[in-house]
Design a protein around this motif. Structure first.
Motif, mmCIF file in Angstrom:
data_model
loop_
_atom_site.group_PDB
_atom_site.id
_atom_site.type_symbol
_atom_site.label_atom_id
_atom_site.label_comp_id
_atom_site.label_asym_id
_atom_site.label_seq_id
_atom_site.Cartn_x
_atom_site.Cartn_y
_atom_site.Cartn_z
ATOM 1 N N LEU A 1 20.857 -11.311 30.575
ATOM 2 C CA LEU A 1 19.478 -11.077 31.010
ATOM 3 C C LEU A 1 18.963 -12.253 31.826
ATOM 4 O O LEU A 1 18.324 -12.069 32.866
ATOM 5 N N PHE A 2 19.254 -13.447 31.361
ATOM 6 C CA PHE A 2 18.786 -14.649 32.055
ATOM 7 C C PHE A 2 19.427 -14.781 33.433
ATOM 8 O O PHE A 2 18.745 -15.019 34.433
ATOM 9 N N LYS A 3 20.741 -14.612 33.498
ATOM 10 C CA LYS A 3 21.466 -14.802 34.763
ATOM 11 C C LYS A 3 21.107 -13.733 35.794
ATOM 12 O O LYS A 3 21.068 -14.012 36.997
ATOM 13 N N GLU A 4 20.852 -12.500 35.344
ATOM 14 C CA GLU A 4 20.638 -11.399 36.280
ATOM 15 C C GLU A 4 19.159 -11.061 36.491
ATOM 16 O O GLU A 4 18.837 -10.132 37.220
ATOM 17 N N TYR A 5 18.285 -11.813 35.885
ATOM 18 C CA TYR A 5 16.842 -11.622 36.084
ATOM 19 C C TYR A 5 16.478 -12.207 37.451
ATOM 20 O O TYR A 5 16.827 -13.341 37.783
ATOM 21 N N TYR A 6 15.760 -11.451 38.247
ATOM 22 C CA TYR A 6 15.470 -11.883 39.618
ATOM 23 C C TYR A 6 14.655 -13.166 39.673
ATOM 24 O O TYR A 6 14.799 -13.967 40.604
ATOM 25 N N ARG A 7 13.812 -13.401 38.683
ATOM 26 C CA ARG A 7 13.021 -14.633 38.684
ATOM 27 C C ARG A 7 13.904 -15.864 38.458
ATOM 28 O O ARG A 7 13.559 -16.972 38.901
ATOM 29 N N THR A 8 15.023 -15.698 37.778
ATOM 30 C CA THR A 8 15.969 -16.806 37.620
ATOM 31 C C THR A 8 16.569 -17.169 38.970
ATOM 32 O O THR A 8 16.705 -18.349 39.313
ATOM 33 N N ASN A 9 16.936 -16.147 39.752
ATOM 34 C CA ASN A 9 17.474 -16.397 41.092
ATOM 35 C C ASN A 9 16.441 -17.080 41.983
ATOM 36 O O ASN A 9 16.769 -17.998 42.741
ATOM 37 N N GLU A 10 15.200 -16.624 41.900
ATOM 38 C CA GLU A 10 14.153 -17.221 42.720
ATOM 39 C C GLU A 10 13.933 -18.689 42.352
ATOM 40 O O GLU A 10 13.762 -19.545 43.225
ATOM 41 N N ALA A 11 13.951 -18.981 41.054
ATOM 42 C CA ALA A 11 13.790 -20.359 40.600
ATOM 43 C C ALA A 11 14.955 -21.218 41.071
ATOM 44 O O ALA A 11 14.769 -22.365 41.500
ATOM 45 N N GLN A 12 16.177 -20.646 41.009
ATOM 46 C CA GLN A 12 17.353 -21.393 41.451
ATOM 47 C C GLN A 12 17.300 -21.679 42.946
ATOM 48 O O GLN A 12 17.702 -22.763 43.399
ATOM 49 N N LYS A 13 16.792 -20.727 43.724
ATOM 50 C CA LYS A 13 16.653 -20.957 45.168
ATOM 51 C C LYS A 13 15.723 -22.128 45.448
ATOM 52 O O LYS A 13 16.012 -22.975 46.297
ATOM 53 N N GLN A 14 14.596 -22.165 44.748
ATOM 54 C CA GLN A 14 13.639 -23.256 44.947
ATOM 55 C C GLN A 14 14.241 -24.595 44.536
ATOM 56 O O GLN A 14 14.043 -25.620 45.214
ATOM 57 N N ILE A 15 14.991 -24.584 43.451
ATOM 58 C CA ILE A 15 15.639 -25.818 42.982
ATOM 59 C C ILE A 15 16.684 -26.279 43.995
ATOM 60 O O ILE A 15 16.800 -27.473 44.295
ATOM 61 N N ASN A 16 17.438 -25.336 44.551
ATOM 62 C CA ASN A 16 18.457 -25.680 45.548
ATOM 63 C C ASN A 16 17.834 -26.282 46.802
ATOM 64 O O ASN A 16 18.402 -27.192 47.416
ATOM 65 N N ILE A 17 16.669 -25.758 47.199
ATOM 66 C CA ILE A 17 15.976 -26.303 48.370
ATOM 67 C C ILE A 17 15.594 -27.765 48.125
ATOM 68 O O ILE A 17 15.788 -28.632 48.979
ATOM 69 N N GLU A 18 15.073 -28.039 46.932
ATOM 70 C CA GLU A 18 14.682 -29.409 46.609
ATOM 71 C C GLU A 18 15.906 -30.317 46.501
ATOM 72 O O GLU A 18 15.870 -31.468 46.938
ATOM 73 N N ARG A 19 16.992 -29.795 45.952
ATOM 74 C CA ARG A 19 18.220 -30.594 45.859
ATOM 75 C C ARG A 19 18.742 -30.938 47.250
ATOM 76 O O ARG A 19 19.227 -32.047 47.479
ATOM 77 N N ALA A 20 18.645 -29.979 48.164
ATOM 78 C CA ALA A 20 19.104 -30.223 49.538
ATOM 79 C C ALA A 20 18.251 -31.305 50.202
ATOM 80 O O ALA A 20 18.770 -32.136 50.959
ATOM 81 N N ARG A 21 16.953 -31.297 49.917
ATOM 82 C CA ARG A 21 16.075 -32.335 50.470
ATOM 83 C C ARG A 21 16.460 -33.713 49.937
ATOM 84 O O ARG A 21 16.491 -34.697 50.683
ATOM 85 N N ILE A 22 16.723 -33.768 48.646
ATOM 86 C CA ILE A 22 17.125 -35.035 48.042
ATOM 87 C C ILE A 22 18.436 -35.524 48.651
ATOM 88 O O ILE A 22 18.584 -36.709 48.978
ATOM 89 N N GLN A 23 19.377 -34.602 48.828
ATOM 90 C CA GLN A 23 20.669 -34.969 49.395
ATOM 91 C C GLN A 23 20.529 -35.462 50.833
ATOM 92 O O GLN A 23 21.181 -36.440 51.235
ATOM 93 N N LYS A 24 19.667 -34.799 51.610
ATOM 94 C CA LYS A 24 19.464 -35.211 53.002
ATOM 95 C C LYS A 24 18.866 -36.618 53.073
ATOM 96 O O LYS A 24 19.297 -37.458 53.877
ATOM 97 N N ASP A 25 17.868 -36.854 52.237
ATOM 98 C CA ASP A 25 17.248 -38.180 52.217
ATOM 99 C C ASP A 25 18.271 -39.238 51.803
ATOM 100 O O ASP A 25 18.330 -40.331 52.380
ATOM 101 N N ASN A 26 19.090 -38.903 50.816
ATOM 102 C CA ASN A 26 20.129 -39.835 50.369
ATOM 103 C C ASN A 26 21.128 -40.117 51.488
ATOM 104 O O ASN A 26 21.533 -41.263 51.714
ATOM 105 N N ASN A 27 21.520 -39.077 52.215
ATOM 106 C CA ASN A 27 22.474 -39.244 53.314
ATOM 107 C C ASN A 27 21.886 -40.105 54.430
ATOM 108 O O ASN A 27 22.594 -40.922 55.037
ATOM 109 N N ASP A 28 20.594 -39.912 54.719
ATOM 110 C CA ASP A 28 19.936 -40.729 55.749
ATOM 111 C C ASP A 28 19.935 -42.199 55.339
ATOM 112 O O ASP A 28 20.165 -43.094 56.176
#
Length: 213
Positions: free
Chosen positions: A37-64
């Motif tokens: 239920l947790f893995k296939e609930y659409y709100r879990t996917n939406e939350a993961q997308k937002q977390i991935n966006i923030e992780r990508a920002r952190i990674q970009k700043d770190n790379n810079d």
């Protein structure tokens, strides 16, 4: 998914069993796969997308930041070659050495700042993720309880739950009804199509050891 499993254990500590008082005669028992239920609930996917966006920002700043540090390392290597060149005068070498010291200190400061940035951002992101996932799990648990009460189940067991030795808590139940599919349909009834696509969990940038630049 270690963090997700830990969250499941915390949120599900309030047992789903015993929702209704056992009535005389045969007990009415259901099972549910909370992890599914947790893995296939659409709100879990939406939350993961937002977390991935923030992780990508952190990674970009770190790379810079790493790019600037690499530039300083190259400059330091070039200065050292000049300092070791016997054709350069001592006076020039002293000036080069002062420049080398200044750039070395700058590099150390930048790398310390980068490590602190990573630690601070990763900690904040993890805390945010924990709160979001807890909220989603509580929402799912409430829906399970509502259906259990509506269907008059005496007990509802989470068949995805594992003991500390990674052995399922629920090994066998007789005449138990699995209510997972129906619950998942209710959870995703208003889901946008793009929210149902699985989202890959990105790795959080690590803070390297102190002697690693």
């Amino acid at each position: 998914m270690t963090l997700i499993r830990s969250l499941l254990a915390v949120v599900l500590a309030a047992s789903l069993s015993g929702i209704g008082a056992a009535q005389e005669g045969k007990l009415k028992i259901a099972t549910v796969d909370m992890q599914q239920l947790f893995k296939e609930y659409y709100r879990t996917n939406e939350a993961q997308k937002q977390i991935n966006i923030e992780r990508a920002r952190i990674q970009k700043d770190n790379n810079d930041r790493l790019t600037r540090i690499r530039e300083l390392e190259n400059s330091l290597a070039n200065l050292r070659k000049q300092i070791e060149d016997p054709a350069i005068s001592d006076q020039k070498k002293q000036a080069l050495f002062k420049d080398w010291q200044m750039q070395q200190q700058e590099g150390i400061a930048l790398d310390r700042e980068r490590r602190e940035f990573l630690q601070r951002k990763n900690q904040a992101l993890n805390e945010t993720m924990v709160q979001r996932m807890k909220g989603i799990l509580n929402e799912i648990r409430k829906l399970v309880e509502e259906q259990a009460k509506g269907e008059n189940y005496d007990y509802v067991f989470d068949k995805s739950g594992l003991s500390t030795s990674q052995v399922p808590f629920l090994l066998y139940t007789k005449d138990a009804t699995d209510i997972t599919a129906g619950l998942l349909k209710d959870l995703n009834k208003d889901a946008p199509p793009e929210s149902l696509k699985p989202v890959e969990e990105l790795k959080t940038p690590d803070v390297p050891p102190a002697d690693d630049k």
